[in-house]
Every structure is written in C-alpha cells, then in structure tokens.
Scaffold this active site. Sequence first.
Site, short mmCIF file in Angstrom:
data_model
loop_
_atom_site.label_atom_id
_atom_site.label_comp_id
_atom_site.label_asym_id
_atom_site.label_seq_id
_atom_site.Cartn_x
_atom_site.Cartn_y
_atom_site.Cartn_z
N LYS A 80 -59.28 48.43 -102.33
CA LYS A 80 -59.09 48.04 -103.70
C LYS A 80 -58.11 46.89 -103.83
O LYS A 80 -58.04 46.21 -104.86
CB LYS A 80 -58.54 49.24 -104.50
CG LYS A 80 -59.42 50.46 -104.45
CD LYS A 80 -58.65 51.65 -105.05
CE LYS A 80 -59.34 52.95 -104.68
NZ LYS A 80 -58.48 54.12 -104.91
N GLY A 81 -57.32 46.69 -102.80
CA GLY A 81 -56.16 45.79 -102.89
C GLY A 81 -56.44 44.37 -103.33
O GLY A 81 -55.59 43.74 -103.95
N GLU A 136 -58.89 39.22 -98.87
CA GLU A 136 -58.11 40.42 -98.55
C GLU A 136 -56.72 40.31 -99.17
O GLU A 136 -56.21 39.21 -99.39
CB GLU A 136 -58.07 40.50 -97.02
CG GLU A 136 -57.68 41.69 -96.28
CD GLU A 136 -57.74 43.09 -96.81
OE1 GLU A 136 -57.68 43.32 -98.02
OE2 GLU A 136 -57.75 43.98 -95.95
N ASP A 137 -56.12 41.43 -99.47
CA ASP A 137 -54.78 41.40 -100.07
C ASP A 137 -53.71 41.01 -99.06
O ASP A 137 -52.89 40.14 -99.31
CB ASP A 137 -54.44 42.75 -100.72
CG ASP A 137 -54.65 43.96 -99.80
OD1 ASP A 137 -54.99 43.78 -98.62
OD2 ASP A 137 -54.46 45.10 -100.28
N ASP A 140 -51.65 42.74 -92.01
CA ASP A 140 -50.46 43.39 -91.49
C ASP A 140 -50.61 43.49 -89.96
O ASP A 140 -50.35 42.52 -89.24
CB ASP A 140 -50.36 44.76 -92.19
CG ASP A 140 -49.11 45.54 -91.87
OD1 ASP A 140 -48.08 44.92 -91.61
OD2 ASP A 140 -49.17 46.78 -91.90
N LYS A 168 -48.09 39.31 -92.84
CA LYS A 168 -46.85 39.74 -92.18
C LYS A 168 -47.04 39.52 -90.68
O LYS A 168 -47.39 40.45 -89.95
CB LYS A 168 -46.63 41.24 -92.44
CG LYS A 168 -46.18 41.58 -93.85
CD LYS A 168 -45.66 43.01 -93.92
CE LYS A 168 -46.64 43.93 -94.53
NZ LYS A 168 -46.14 45.29 -94.79
N PHE A 189 -42.53 46.58 -96.88
CA PHE A 189 -43.69 47.17 -97.53
C PHE A 189 -43.71 46.71 -98.98
O PHE A 189 -42.78 46.97 -99.74
CB PHE A 189 -43.68 48.69 -97.44
CG PHE A 189 -45.01 49.27 -97.82
CD1 PHE A 189 -46.04 49.31 -96.89
CD2 PHE A 189 -45.25 49.70 -99.11
CE1 PHE A 189 -47.30 49.80 -97.24
CE2 PHE A 189 -46.51 50.19 -99.47
CZ PHE A 189 -47.52 50.24 -98.53
N VAL A 190 -44.77 46.01 -99.35
CA VAL A 190 -44.83 45.41 -100.69
C VAL A 190 -45.87 46.10 -101.57
O VAL A 190 -46.86 46.65 -101.07
CB VAL A 190 -45.11 43.89 -100.61
CG1 VAL A 190 -43.92 43.15 -100.05
CG2 VAL A 190 -46.36 43.60 -99.78
N ASP A 196 -50.84 48.72 -103.32
CA ASP A 196 -50.34 50.02 -103.78
C ASP A 196 -49.39 50.69 -102.80
O ASP A 196 -49.33 50.34 -101.62
CB ASP A 196 -51.52 50.97 -103.98
CG ASP A 196 -52.09 51.46 -102.64
OD1 ASP A 196 -52.41 50.61 -101.79
OD2 ASP A 196 -52.18 52.69 -102.45
N ARG A 202 -50.46 49.08 -108.44
CA ARG A 202 -51.46 48.00 -108.32
C ARG A 202 -51.43 47.08 -109.54
O ARG A 202 -51.80 45.93 -109.46
CB ARG A 202 -52.87 48.59 -108.18
CG ARG A 202 -53.11 49.34 -106.89
CD ARG A 202 -54.60 49.58 -106.70
NE ARG A 202 -54.91 50.60 -105.71
CZ ARG A 202 -54.98 50.39 -104.41
NH1 ARG A 202 -54.75 49.19 -103.92
NH2 ARG A 202 -55.27 51.37 -103.59
P1 IMP Z 1 -53.74 46.11 -91.27
O1 IMP Z 1 -55.03 46.68 -90.79
O2 IMP Z 1 -52.55 46.77 -90.61
O3 IMP Z 1 -53.66 44.61 -91.18
O4 IMP Z 1 -53.57 46.55 -92.76
C1 IMP Z 1 -54.29 46.02 -93.77
C2 IMP Z 1 -54.27 46.91 -94.98
O5 IMP Z 1 -53.14 47.78 -95.03
C3 IMP Z 1 -54.17 46.06 -96.20
O6 IMP Z 1 -55.44 45.70 -96.65
C4 IMP Z 1 -53.44 46.95 -97.17
O7 IMP Z 1 -54.37 47.75 -97.85
C5 IMP Z 1 -52.56 47.81 -96.30
N1 IMP Z 1 -51.19 47.28 -96.24
C6 IMP Z 1 -50.58 46.68 -95.19
N2 IMP Z 1 -49.32 46.32 -95.49
C7 IMP Z 1 -49.13 46.71 -96.78
C8 IMP Z 1 -48.01 46.57 -97.68
O8 IMP Z 1 -46.93 46.05 -97.40
N3 IMP Z 1 -48.22 47.10 -98.93
C9 IMP Z 1 -49.38 47.68 -99.32
N4 IMP Z 1 -50.44 47.80 -98.51
C10 IMP Z 1 -50.32 47.33 -97.25
MG MG Z 2 -56.50 46.34 -98.28
#
Ligand code: IMP
Ligand code: MG
Length: 212
Positions: A80-81, A136-137, A140, A168, A189-190, A196, A202
């Site tokens: 949803k992000g 994508e939001d 990470d 990040k 963590f944002v 969310d 959100r």
């Molecule tokens: P990744 O697979 O670790 O890159 O994570 C990606 C997903 O984790 C993002 O699409 C977010 O939904 C969630 N996410 C990662 N970091 C944060 C954050 O700081 N705040 C909120 N959601 C996060």
């Molecule tokens: Mg996401």
Amino acid sequence: MTREKVLRGLPGRGKMEHTTTARHFIFGREMCKIGGHMSDLAPTVLLSAEDVQTRVKALAREISREYPPDEDLHLVAILKGAFLFLGDLIRAMDRNVTIDFMAVSSYAKGTTSSGEVRMIKDLDSGLEGRNVIIVEDIVDTGLTLAYLQEILHARNPRTLRTACLLSKPSRRKIDVKVEYVGFTIEDRFVVGYGLDFAEKYRNLPYIGVLNE
Ligand code: IMP
Ligand code: MG
C-alpha cells in the site's frame, strides 16, 4: 506525553483536524506500548510536506523527459505504501500514463524485515512490450524490489525501471538498481506519505520519524 505535546508535534492545521489527529496518535501510542517498541509516537518531521511535493514534481518532470510523449508509459505502484507517491507523481506528469497496482508483503509486523516476500495482489494487465516503471515507497534491504524486478522482467516489458520515493542505502542486503530516487535517508524507521507503522500514519502529508 500530554495532549498538548502531541499537538505541538504536528505541523499547523485546522483545529478540527488537530483534534482528530491527536486522538489517532494517542491511540497509536497505547497500541505501540503493548508492542513494547515505542514510547512517544508523535513523529518528528524528517521531510516536510513541501519538501516531498517539490521533489516528487521534479521526479515527475525527469521521468516525463526521458519517455517520448508518443510512447506508452505504464506505472506499476506497489501497495500500500506507494499509493500517495503514485497519485502525486502522475498528477505532475503532462502526458498519457496508465497505472496498475501490485501488493506484496515483506514485513510481517512492526519494523523488522522478515526477509520474505509474498505476493498478495497481482497486476490486472500484462507488461509485454510496454515501458514500465515500478513505483515503490522505500528501498530498504532491497529484497522486495529485487523480487519485484525479477518477476516483472520475466513478463517481457520493453523497458523496466524503478522509482522509489526513499532509499536507505546503509540497509541494503542485495544490490538493486533504482533509476529514480526521491530522497536518500539514514537508517531510521520512517512513517507518513503512504508509509506505515503497523498500518498507521499513512495519511500524514510529511515523512516523519517515530521517536524511540
Ligand atoms: P525491503 O524489502 O527491506 O527493501 O523493504 C521494502 C518495504 O519495507 C517497503 O516497501 C516498506 O513497505 C517497508 N519499509 C522499509 N523501511 C521502512 C520504513 O522506514 N518505514 C516504513 N516501511 C518501511
Ligand atoms: Mg512497500
């Protein structure tokens, strides 16, 4: 935390909205206390609503410039992000675009990555021969995007690029290519602007950090 402190932590808004939002935060604080993660939930502003809007408009212009107006441009937002990011991005694009949504889940709950990616909703239409941008939001660890890029690439788009509002880099576990990045941030963590914590925050128009 007093109610006044909650209200002071928020950017200026109408009185009615203040009241509603404060209740939301107070509720959130109780919920998170149960989870034992956070003690003070009025997010500190990291990127203001204006910062976000300015940057998203610039990204929209950059993307528009790189795809000729007579070519198709298909934006695939990850729910949803990314829903607010997509909405503002396409409203700032003076060209024809099509959109679709995919939902994946990478985090079970809270702020820790499970490292596992699960598809919850697939796209409505195919990608064969289309210019596709994944919207994508945040990137990470990169695990979610690596998974998405792999499965979408296998559907034979003409081009496949990725736009992320936030990145990040210090958290990366896998090397993923992101052509359009809104902001590079530190390992915090944002929440807000689509992002969310346990499904809350959100709706904030800014990107904030939860105080630990
Ligand atoms: P990744 O697979 O670790 O890159 O994570 C990606 C997903 O984790 C993002 O699409 C977010 O939904 C969630 N996410 C990662 N970091 C944060 C954050 O700081 N705040 C909120 N959601 C996060
Ligand atoms: Mg996401």
